[in-house]
Design a protein around this motif. Structure first.
Motif, mmCIF file in Angstrom:
data_model
loop_
_atom_site.group_PDB
_atom_site.id
_atom_site.type_symbol
_atom_site.label_atom_id
_atom_site.label_comp_id
_atom_site.label_asym_id
_atom_site.label_seq_id
_atom_site.Cartn_x
_atom_site.Cartn_y
_atom_site.Cartn_z
ATOM 1 N N GLU A 122 1.988 8.894 46.210
ATOM 2 C CA GLU A 122 2.388 8.210 44.979
ATOM 3 C C GLU A 122 3.788 7.605 45.070
ATOM 4 O O GLU A 122 4.285 7.027 44.114
ATOM 5 C CB GLU A 122 2.287 9.143 43.765
ATOM 6 C CG GLU A 122 3.317 10.253 43.695
ATOM 7 C CD GLU A 122 2.937 11.508 44.459
ATOM 8 O OE1 GLU A 122 3.768 12.420 44.444
ATOM 9 O OE2 GLU A 122 1.859 11.595 45.048
ATOM 10 N N GLY A 123 4.427 7.753 46.249
ATOM 11 C CA GLY A 123 5.717 7.107 46.480
ATOM 12 C C GLY A 123 6.922 7.995 46.281
ATOM 13 O O GLY A 123 8.038 7.585 46.560
ATOM 14 N N THR A 124 6.724 9.233 45.813
ATOM 15 C CA THR A 124 7.854 10.132 45.647
ATOM 16 C C THR A 124 8.160 10.837 46.962
ATOM 17 O O THR A 124 7.333 10.891 47.868
ATOM 18 C CB THR A 124 7.572 11.194 44.557
ATOM 19 O OG1 THR A 124 6.434 11.966 44.964
ATOM 20 C CG2 THR A 124 7.305 10.547 43.206
ATOM 21 N N SER A 125 9.340 11.387 47.062
ATOM 22 C CA SER A 125 9.768 12.079 48.275
ATOM 23 C C SER A 125 9.426 13.559 48.172
ATOM 24 O O SER A 125 9.618 14.185 47.133
ATOM 25 C CB SER A 125 11.275 11.901 48.459
ATOM 26 O OG SER A 125 11.704 12.553 49.610
ATOM 27 N N PHE A 126 8.909 14.114 49.251
ATOM 28 C CA PHE A 126 8.596 15.532 49.305
ATOM 29 C C PHE A 126 9.876 16.320 49.524
ATOM 30 O O PHE A 126 10.667 15.997 50.412
ATOM 31 C CB PHE A 126 7.608 15.815 50.444
ATOM 32 C CG PHE A 126 7.242 17.264 50.580
ATOM 33 C CD1 PHE A 126 6.339 17.852 49.716
ATOM 34 C CD2 PHE A 126 7.806 18.045 51.569
ATOM 35 C CE1 PHE A 126 5.991 19.185 49.843
ATOM 36 C CE2 PHE A 126 7.473 19.383 51.703
ATOM 37 C CZ PHE A 126 6.559 19.947 50.825
ATOM 38 N N ALA A 127 10.094 17.349 48.740
ATOM 39 C CA ALA A 127 11.288 18.191 48.859
ATOM 40 C C ALA A 127 10.995 19.328 49.833
ATOM 41 O O ALA A 127 10.236 20.241 49.528
ATOM 42 C CB ALA A 127 11.682 18.747 47.498
ATOM 43 N N PHE A 128 11.569 19.251 51.018
ATOM 44 C CA PHE A 128 11.374 20.303 52.011
ATOM 45 C C PHE A 128 12.181 21.537 51.624
ATOM 46 O O PHE A 128 13.324 21.428 51.218
ATOM 47 C CB PHE A 128 11.815 19.825 53.396
ATOM 48 C CG PHE A 128 10.913 18.765 53.956
ATOM 49 C CD1 PHE A 128 9.735 19.114 54.591
ATOM 50 C CD2 PHE A 128 11.242 17.430 53.851
ATOM 51 C CE1 PHE A 128 8.900 18.149 55.109
ATOM 52 C CE2 PHE A 128 10.409 16.459 54.368
ATOM 53 C CZ PHE A 128 9.237 16.804 55.000
#
Length: 63
Positions: free
Chosen positions: A9-15
């Motif tokens: 969806e275009g959001t960044s995954f928070a590692f």
């Protein structure tokens, strides 16, 4: 920007994982002559076998 962390969806995954850090890195060169007593696992004098490096490894060292 790291494109591998972008979700569909275009959001960044928070590692949440932290990168492992080691105090020492042990080296192996199976073509190295000599015994393990003559080698300390450094880049200049690597262990001759992976078994000897594994025996010298502990949680703060990586082979």
């Amino acid at each position: 920007m790291d494109l591998t962390s972008i979700l569909p969806e275009g959001t960044s995954f928070a590692f949440w994982e932290q990168e492992q850090r080691y105090e020492q890195e042990l080296h192996v060169d199976c073509n190295q002559a000599g015994t393990s007593k003559e080698h300390d696992g450094s880049i200049e004098t690597p262990f001759p076998t992976i078994n000897e490096a594994a025996a010298a490894a502990d949680p703060v060292r990586t082979v």
